[in-house]
Design an enzyme around this catalytic site. Sequence first.
Site: not given
Ligand code: HBI
Ligand code: FE
Length: 263
Positions: A139, A144, A185, A204
């Site tokens: 993903h 991304h 997203e 994804s």
């Molecule tokens: N941590 N590894 C990871 N990936 C994310 O997409 C992620 C996160 N922590 C917080 C978070 N996303 C959300 O706060 C956001 O999607 C807004």
């Molecule tokens: Fe994501």
Amino acid sequence: MGARPLLPEVGDRSAHALRGDYSRAHADYRVDQDPAAYRPDEHRRWRHLFERQSALLPGRACRAFVDSLAALDCGTRIPDLERQGAHLSRLTGWRLVGVPGLIPDDAFFGHLACRRFPVTVWLRDATELDYIVEPDIFHDFFGHVPMLAVPAIADFIAAFGEACLRARGDEARRRLARLYWYTIEFGLVREADGVRAYGAGLLSSPAELRHAIESPQAVHLPFDAMQVMASEYRIDGFQSRYFVVESFETLFAEARRALSAAS
Ligand code: HBI
Ligand code: FE
């Protein structure tokens, strides 16, 4: 395997036992990725996921994603974050950092503000090919990383991270999280030959990419940052609506105004 932390403050995702190994994570939640440690069956699974998802992109993924994914040349093995990050940083100044999985909001936003994209270092297992609760390396990287090579998106995500660090109070952070959700997203963009996906959660996912582009049930609304920031979202099923931007530059211009207003 280290203790499994609960991260209640991770966005809207419920606090659930996380599967990554957080015991070796640094204070900013980075972990070292050892590209040599992945097993042959994991590389095979990466290739399967990559080929299956790539076959769905024509007519559904935006042009910039398709071109950028091709330039990453990452179809045969689980990507080396250090090496791929060096390529990316020459394009838009972004680097990739390994993380054990979901990390607390402040750590996540802090990395984004410094143009470091957190990429989970483990790959889903064979029983999760179609759906996975937490973001894995497929993903994060497949979904991304290609868009981080698009300047307007790269700038938007960095500005988003900065705005989140400035945001005061839960309501402001919830509004910003919705902006991220419905763009980075699950965002759609209008192109000459139709509406196409640029959001990682679509790009994804086999099922939701088809749903968002082709299903008569998928509601497409014109992107409006204020409406986006007021719209709740679901993390356990298809979105009930999608927002369509006219271009990534318009997204960045309009979202920048909203980011400064919301933080
Ligand atoms: N941590 N590894 C990871 N990936 C994310 O997409 C992620 C996160 N922590 C917080 C978070 N996303 C959300 O706060 C956001 O999607 C807004
Ligand atoms: Fe994501």
